[in-house]
Design an enzyme around this catalytic site. Structure first.
Site, PDB file in Angstrom:
ATOM      1  N   GLU A 294      24.025 -45.307 -30.914  1.00 20.69           N
ATOM      2  CA  GLU A 294      25.186 -45.282 -31.821  1.00 20.69           C
ATOM      3  C   GLU A 294      26.274 -46.224 -31.298  1.00 20.69           C
ATOM      4  O   GLU A 294      26.452 -46.364 -30.093  1.00 20.69           O
ATOM      5  CB  GLU A 294      25.733 -43.850 -31.882  1.00 20.69           C
TER       6      GLU A 294
ATOM      7  N   LYS B  81      27.374 -41.769 -41.475  1.00 17.13           N
ATOM      8  CA  LYS B  81      27.315 -40.474 -40.776  1.00 17.13           C
ATOM      9  C   LYS B  81      28.017 -39.393 -41.596  1.00 17.13           C
ATOM     10  O   LYS B  81      29.189 -39.538 -41.963  1.00 17.13           O
ATOM     11  CB  LYS B  81      27.980 -40.641 -39.410  1.00 17.13           C
TER      12      LYS B  81
ATOM     13  N   CYS C 205      23.934 -39.154 -34.320  1.00 12.49           N
ATOM     14  CA  CYS C 205      24.535 -38.340 -33.263  1.00 12.49           C
ATOM     15  C   CYS C 205      24.842 -36.903 -33.711  1.00 12.49           C
ATOM     16  O   CYS C 205      23.919 -36.114 -33.889  1.00 12.49           O
ATOM     17  CB  CYS C 205      25.773 -39.035 -32.717  1.00 12.49           C
TER      18      CYS C 205
END
Lengths: 322, 74
Positions: A64, A134, A166
Site C-alpha cells: 500500500e 479503499k 490494508c
C-alpha cells in the site's frame, strides 16, 4: 496445496498457472515529488529483480502507498494522479517486462483537499485495467475518501482479481463482496504495522478460508524514513483453506513467490460438496427437510439490519438522527 | 461375525457422480448415470434414478446444492 473437505472433488479441473510475486519494502514517507521518485526507483528495481529471480512471473504486487508511504505530515505535497509520470513509469515497466502489476497510490480527488487510497491493476501491455478505492480507510488517522464498491476484474491466467487495501481486510464484508463478485484471487496491499502481527495472520487466513479464495497480501516492511510506524512485512500468499503457501521475512525487504491455480477455485465453487461457503452462506439449512436444496438467504442476519434500526439504548441511530 | 451397518451409500453415489459438472439438472444426471447401481444398505441396491426420485428440486447450480436437495429429501 488444498486440503479440501470430507468429500472428494469430482470432475476434471483445467486451470492455468498464475505466477505471483510480492515485493515488500519500506516506502519512505514522501513529502515531495523527489521522495516519490526515490520510492519509484526502489519499486522499479524490485520489478527488474523479480524478472531476473522469477522468470515468467505473471503478476507482481507492491505494498500500500507504494510510492508515497505514510508520513505524519506533508503528505499532501506528494499526492498523485493516474496521469502522473511516476504512474506511467510503472505502467511502462509492466509493458517492458510483460508482467501485470498491482500498485496502490494516494490520489488527488476532485474534491478540494481530498484524496483517495486507490489500488490499480495494470496489465502486461501497461494499461490500467481496474481501479479500486479503499472502502475502509484506517480511521481516524487515515483521512482518505472511502470507496463505494469492490468490483472484480479479469486478470492473467484465469484469475478474477479482487482488490482490497490494508484495513479493508479487518472487515469481513469487503472480502465477501469481492468473492461474491467472483474473485478467485484477492489481492491486499498493506501498510500493516506492529502491534498487529497476530491480526495480520488471522485476517489473511480468515479472508482466504471464509471465501474460498487465494489471497495475496503484500505488506510494507521495515521502519521507513520519515514514517512513524513499524511495518513488519510478513507478506503472505494463502490458499483457499487458509493455509499460508509462502511468507516473507519480518521487517526486511524481500520478495515472495508462489504459483497459483485460479481454475481450482472456480471448480471448487461448482464441484465442492462441503466447504462451499459461496453457496452455503445464503442457503442456510439447505439440507433440512423444509428447505431441501433452497435454504434461507441472508435476510435474517441481524448484523446487516442495523443501518436503519436503533442501536444500543435506542438513543442513537446510525443515521445520526435522534 | 459382528453385523455392521452399511455406511457407504453417499460414498458410492459420489463416485457415480464423478462425471457430473454443474450447473446440472436432475434430468441430465438421470440421462447420464440414472441406470448405474448404488448399494444403499447391507442388502439393497438402487439405481441413481431411484435414489433421485424423491428429490423435488430439478436443477442445481453447484454440487453443494445437489447434495442439500438430496439429503433434505431422503
Amino acid at each position: 496445496m488444498d486440503r479440501g473437505n470430507v468429500f472428494s472433488l469430482n470432475g476434471k479441473i483445467e486451470t492455468e498457472c498464475l505466477s505471483v510475486v510480492g515485493a515488500q519494502y519500506a516506502p519512505i514517507g514522501a513529502v515531495s515529488m523527489t521522495d516519490v521518485d526515490r520510492n519509484l526507483n526502489t519499486l522499479l528495481n524490485f520489478m527488474d529483480r523479480a524478472s531476473g529471480a522469477f522468470p515468467g512471473t505473471d503478476l507482481i504486487v507492491a505494498p500500500e502507498a507504494c510510492l508515497q508511504g505514510f508520513p505524519q505530515s506533508g503528505w499532501e505535497n506528494a499526492l498523485l494522479t493516474l496521469e502522473a509520470q511516476q504512474v506511467k513509469a510503472l505502467c511502462e515497466k509492466c509493458a517492458e517486462l510483460e508482467m501485470w502489476g498491482v500498485f496502490a497510490f494516494l490520489l488527488k480527488s476532485e474534491l478540494p483537499g481530498a484524496f483517495t487510497n486507490t489500488a490499480v491493476l495494470v496489465d502486461d501491455k501497461g494499461k490500467i485495467r481496474h481501479t479500486y478505492d479503499k472502502m475502509n480507510p484506517w480511521i481516524p488517522f487515515e483521512t482518505s475518501l472511502p470507496g463505494e464498491s469492490c468490483t472484480v476484474c479479469d486478470g492473467p491466467k484465469g484469475a478474477k482479481i479482487g482488490l482490497i487495501i490494508c484495513a479493508d481486510g479487518d472487515y469481513p464484508e469487503i472480502w465477501r463482496e469481492a468473492a461474491v463478485n467472483g474473485a478467485n484471487v484477492i489481492i491486499r496491499p498493506t501498510h500493516y504495522m506492529d502491534p498487529w502481527q497476530n491480526a495480520w495472520e488471522i485476517t489473511n487466513k480468515a479472508g482466504a478460508y471464509f471465501n474460498q479464495v487465494y489471497v495475496v497480501a503484500v505488506n510494507a516492511s521495515g521502519t521507513a524514513e520519515n514514517e512513524n510506524y513499524s511495518c513488519f512485512g510478513r507478506s503472505m500468499i494463502l490458499g483457499p483453506d487458509g493455509n499460508i503457501i509462502c511468507e516473507g521475512g519480518n521487517g526486511v525487504p524481500s520478495m515472495i513467490k508462489a504459483n497459483l491455480y485460479p481454475g481450482i477455485i472456480d471448480a471448487m465453487r461448482k464441484q465442492a460438496v462441503h466447504s462451499a461457503p459461496m453457496y452455503s452462506y445464503d442457503h442456510r439449512g439447505a439440507s433440512s427437510r423444509k428447505y431441501a436444496g433452497t435454504g434461507r438467504g441472508t435476510e435474517d442476519y441481524r448484523s446487516y439490519a442495523g443501518t436503519d434500526q436503533e442501536v444500543g439504548s435506542g438513543q442513537i441511530d446510525t443515521k445520526g438522527e435522534q | 461375525m459382528e453385523e455392521r451397518p452399511f455406511k457407504g451409500m453417499i460414498h458410492l453415489l459420489h463416485k457415480r457422480m464423478n462425471g457430473i459438472t454443474y450447473p446440472a439438472t436432475k434430468q441430465e444426471i438421470i440421462e447420464q448415470i440414472g441406470a448405474e447401481r448404488v448399494k444403499v444398505d447391507a442388502v439393497t441396491e438402487m439405481t441413481v434414478q431411484e435414489i433421485l426420485e424423491p428429490v423435488k428440486m430439478e436443477q442445481y447450480e453447484c454440487a453443494a446444492q445437489f447434495y442439500c436437495a438430496l439429503l433434505g429429501s431422503l
